[in-house]
Design a protein around this motif. Structure first.
Motif, PDB file in Angstrom:
ATOM      1  N   ASN A 331       0.844  -1.211   0.000  1.00  0.00           N
ATOM      2  CA  ASN A 331       0.000   0.000   0.000  1.00  0.00           C
ATOM      3  C   ASN A 331       0.869   1.248   0.000  1.00  0.00           C
ATOM      4  OD1 ASN A 331      -2.406  -1.295  -0.029  1.00  0.00           O
ATOM      5  ND2 ASN A 331      -2.896  -0.975   2.124  1.00  0.00           N
ATOM      6  N   ARG A 334       2.209   1.729  -3.394  1.00  0.00           N
ATOM      7  CA  ARG A 334       1.185   2.040  -4.397  1.00  0.00           C
ATOM      8  C   ARG A 334       0.556   3.418  -4.204  1.00  0.00           C
ATOM      9  NH1 ARG A 334      -3.170  -0.974  -4.501  1.00  0.00           N
ATOM     10  NH2 ARG A 334      -2.904  -1.962  -2.479  1.00  0.00           N
ATOM     11  N   TYR A 335       0.532   3.883  -2.933  1.00  0.00           N
ATOM     12  CA  TYR A 335      -0.105   5.178  -2.692  1.00  0.00           C
ATOM     13  C   TYR A 335       0.906   6.281  -2.419  1.00  0.00           C
ATOM     14  CZ  TYR A 335      -4.261   2.327  -2.637  1.00  0.00           C
ATOM     15  OH  TYR A 335      -5.260   1.457  -3.006  1.00  0.00           O
ATOM     16  N   ASP A 359       5.108   6.284   4.945  1.00  0.00           N
ATOM     17  CA  ASP A 359       5.348   6.732   3.566  1.00  0.00           C
ATOM     18  C   ASP A 359       5.138   8.232   3.472  1.00  0.00           C
ATOM     19  OD1 ASP A 359       2.588   7.431   2.817  1.00  0.00           O
ATOM     20  OD2 ASP A 359       2.199   5.278   2.978  1.00  0.00           O
ATOM     21  N   ILE A 364      -4.332  10.057   3.833  1.00  0.00           N
ATOM     22  CA  ILE A 364      -5.746   9.654   3.870  1.00  0.00           C
ATOM     23  C   ILE A 364      -6.524  10.722   4.637  1.00  0.00           C
ATOM     24  CG2 ILE A 364      -7.325   7.803   4.587  1.00  0.00           C
ATOM     25  CD1 ILE A 364      -4.689   6.079   4.895  1.00  0.00           C
ATOM     26  N   ILE A 372     -11.288   2.519   7.093  1.00  0.00           N
ATOM     27  CA  ILE A 372     -10.395   2.082   6.022  1.00  0.00           C
ATOM     28  C   ILE A 372     -10.118   0.580   6.032  1.00  0.00           C
ATOM     29  CG2 ILE A 372      -8.090   2.350   7.039  1.00  0.00           C
ATOM     30  CD1 ILE A 372      -8.159   4.392   4.372  1.00  0.00           C
ATOM     31  N   TYR A 377     -13.546  -0.881   1.195  1.00  0.00           N
ATOM     32  CA  TYR A 377     -13.606   0.562   1.473  1.00  0.00           C
ATOM     33  C   TYR A 377     -12.352   1.204   0.885  1.00  0.00           C
ATOM     34  CZ  TYR A 377     -14.633   4.935   3.766  1.00  0.00           C
ATOM     35  OH  TYR A 377     -14.954   6.247   3.989  1.00  0.00           O
ATOM     36  N   ARG A 378     -12.559   2.149   0.010  1.00  0.00           N
ATOM     37  CA  ARG A 378     -11.406   2.831  -0.595  1.00  0.00           C
ATOM     38  C   ARG A 378     -11.632   4.311  -0.543  1.00  0.00           C
ATOM     39  NH1 ARG A 378     -12.993  -1.238  -4.991  1.00  0.00           N
ATOM     40  NH2 ARG A 378     -11.151  -2.539  -5.241  1.00  0.00           N
ATOM     41  N   VAL A 379     -10.540   5.047  -0.356  1.00  0.00           N
ATOM     42  CA  VAL A 379     -10.641   6.499  -0.368  1.00  0.00           C
ATOM     43  C   VAL A 379     -10.916   6.942  -1.798  1.00  0.00           C
ATOM     44  CG1 VAL A 379      -9.388   8.640   0.050  1.00  0.00           C
ATOM     45  CG2 VAL A 379      -9.096   6.690   1.582  1.00  0.00           C
ATOM     46  N   SER A 384      -7.220   3.139  -6.395  1.00  0.00           N
ATOM     47  CA  SER A 384      -6.985   1.784  -5.903  1.00  0.00           C
ATOM     48  C   SER A 384      -6.935   0.802  -7.067  1.00  0.00           C
ATOM     49  CB  SER A 384      -8.088   1.393  -4.919  1.00  0.00           C
ATOM     50  OG  SER A 384      -8.158   0.008  -4.792  1.00  0.00           O
ATOM     51  N   GLY A 389      -5.223  -2.572  -6.728  1.00  0.00           N
ATOM     52  CA  GLY A 389      -5.766  -2.949  -5.410  1.00  0.00           C
ATOM     53  C   GLY A 389      -7.092  -3.689  -5.528  1.00  0.00           C
ATOM     54  N   THR A 390      -7.368  -4.514  -4.522  1.00  0.00           N
ATOM     55  CA  THR A 390      -8.644  -5.235  -4.511  1.00  0.00           C
ATOM     56  C   THR A 390      -9.597  -4.623  -3.489  1.00  0.00           C
ATOM     57  OG1 THR A 390      -7.826  -6.720  -2.811  1.00  0.00           O
ATOM     58  CG2 THR A 390      -7.538  -7.427  -5.101  1.00  0.00           C
ATOM     59  N   GLY A 391      -9.095  -3.755  -2.630  1.00  0.00           N
ATOM     60  CA  GLY A 391      -9.934  -3.168  -1.574  1.00  0.00           C
ATOM     61  C   GLY A 391     -10.062  -4.091  -0.372  1.00  0.00           C
ATOM     62  N   GLY A 393      -7.068  -5.564   1.105  1.00  0.00           N
ATOM     63  CA  GLY A 393      -5.766  -5.678   1.768  1.00  0.00           C
ATOM     64  C   GLY A 393      -5.810  -5.375   3.257  1.00  0.00           C
ATOM     65  N   LEU A 394      -6.384  -4.218   3.610  1.00  0.00           N
ATOM     66  CA  LEU A 394      -6.369  -3.835   5.030  1.00  0.00           C
ATOM     67  C   LEU A 394      -7.323  -4.695   5.870  1.00  0.00           C
ATOM     68  CD1 LEU A 394      -6.005   0.054   4.928  1.00  0.00           C
ATOM     69  CD2 LEU A 394      -4.275  -1.647   5.449  1.00  0.00           C
TER      70      LEU A 394
END
Ligand code: ADP
Length: 447
Positions: A331, A334-335, A359, A364, A372, A377-379, A384, A389-391, A393-394
């Motif tokens: 993450n 990627r972000y 990072d 966010i 999150i 749940y994605r911002v 994502s 991303g699959t949404g 991960g967290l």
């Protein structure tokens, strides 16, 4: 003296004066004024004692007083006593009504409610649902120790924790193990506790159905996806150059679906587990792996560092902890836009330990942070998706950490970056056997 009492006083004093005057006159006529006056005075005193006695008798008999007739101070006193008693009665009636209504409400609750004496931990009162859910019987179980009555539920430790007792989320009912209860202890005063038990069997069953459904669907999707993926790989784009962009998109999407299915299966597997194997997790090689993975994903676009300051290792599942940590690291990569930096740090924290991934990325917005870790749940859904991303991960991270009794903390500032830190308790930490393999504060900038 209140104004309304004055006439009664004047009347009583008037009667006294009249009686004494009459006695004096009578005595004077009889030629013995003083003895007659003394007798009359005694008579008045006796009459007052007699009235006083009447009042005392009535008060001690706790009888319902009759409304007083006539005037004079004694009648006035009777009237005041009658009024006080009537007011008290109506207050008592009102209080009783309220109490009955409360009791009826508590009795009608679908949850079992048991009032427990805090010191003796004995049952003082319970509602009907407590009979159905906990098997308490009226009146046999009144004044019995609650822990003993709710066996085989072992509540001794739980009750001992008192105010700090965490709710028991899935306890079998003492009368039927298929009935699953949610138990809560509410210390609502210094003397009494409220034990509340809710039947969550239906909820748990539904939850199980949902879990099975997701697991089965994911499982069923796996095979067709593998086939589609396989055929797509077999098509050589050189044979059909006009299909190249289409084939690339199809491959990208089928890979995304495969990732989604894999993540859903991982989540289902984690949800079905109560605990994980307790292996020794060597953190030095773990940090090297995480750093290598970050570098591979970053492709030189970020400055990546790994700091191993703790000098201890963890107890837990190697595989799952690696999956959780690498989710955080991926993450972060990627972000974070190219040129940013990512720091992975493992350090002591009191008797426990902490792994953080910091990072300098997009950050966010505060209002998203509490949600999150929810599935999907994605911002920003587009960001994502773009970053693969699959949404999920967290959510996976949260589940893995729960199974390790660890806690995730997120700090973030939009435009400045985020820090995801994982906090482990002391009992998850053990001394390291070998020297660390990642040099403290090792930096890398792959070009
Ligand atoms: P995804 O597969 O979409 O990354 P995650 O569950 O891993 O799903 O993350 C959920 C959302 O949290 C992401 O879509 C992203 O918006 C946000 N997020 C997670 N990690 C970071 C990070 N390091 N910096 C900024 N946003 C993040």
């Amino acid at each position: 003296m209140p104004r309304y009492l004055r006439p009664a006083w004047f009347k009583t004093l008037g009667q006294l004066v009249a009686a004494l005057a009459a006695a004096a006159l009578l005595g004077w006529l009889a030629g013995h004024p003083w003895p007659v006056l003394a007798l009359a005075a005694l008579g008045v005193v006796a009459w007052h004692y007699w009235r006083l006695r009447k009042v005392l008798l009535r008060l001690t008999a706790r009888q319902r007083l009759a409304p007083a007739q006539g005037s004079g101070v004694w009648n006035e006193l009777d009237r005041l006593l009658y009024r006080g008693q009537a007011e008290m009665r109506s207050r008592k009636r009102r209080l009783l009504g309220i109490l009955r209504a409360y009791r009826a409400a508590a009795a009608a609750l679908p949850d079992a409610v048991v009032v427990v004496d805090r010191n003796s931990q004995r049952v003082l009162w319970f509602n009907e649902a407590a009979t159905a859910l906990l098997g308490l019987q009226y009146p046999a179980d009144i004044d019995k120790p609650v822990g003993e009555r709710l066996q085989p539920l072992s509540l001794a430790h739980w009750l001992a924790a008192g105010r700090n007792a965490e709710p028991l989320l899935d306890a079998p009912s003492p009368i039927d193990p298929n009935l699953r209860l949610n138990l809560r202890l509410i210390p609502y005063s210094d003397e009494y506790w409220l034990l509340v038990a809710r039947d969550v069997s239906k909820l748990l069953r539904l939850e199980q159905v949902r879990r099975d459904f997701v697991a089965n669907v994911s499982h069923e999707l796996r095979t067709p996806l593998t086939v589609v993926h396989g055929y797509l790989d077999m098509i050589d784009p050189d044979d059909h150059p006009e299909w190249t962009p289409m084939l690339a998109e199809m491959q990208k999407q089928s890979q995304r679906m495969t990732r989604l299915v894999e993540d859903l299966l991982t989540l289902s597997r984690l949800e079905a587990q109560d605990s994980l194997p307790d292996e020794s997790v060597a953190m030095a090689p773990m940090l090297s792996t995480l750093k290598r993975e970050a570098e591979a994903l970053s492709q030189g676009r970020h400055r990546i560092e790994a700091q191993d300051e703790a000098g201890v290792d963890l107890w837990g599942s190697n595989k799952e902890l690696h999956s959780a940590f690498s989710n955080l690291v991926s993450n972060a990569v990627r972000y974070t836009p190219a040129g940013g930096s990512i720091a992975i740090r493992f350090a002591r924290e009191g008797d426990g330990a902490m792994l953080s991934v910091r990072d300098t990325g997009y950050g966010i917005p505060e209002q998203h942070i509490p949600r999150i870790t929810e599935r999907f749940y994605r911002v920003s859904a587009s960001r994502s998706r773009e970053s693969g991303g699959t949404g999920l991960g967290l959510s996976i991270v949260k589940h893995v950490l729960n199974l390790h009794q660890a806690r995730l903390e997120i700090e973030s500032r939009v435009g400045h970056g985020s820090t995801f830190s994982v906090h482990f308790n002391a009992d998850r930490v053990h001394a390291r056997d070998t020297a660390p393999t990642v040099a403290p504060a090792a930096h890398s900038q792959t070009a």
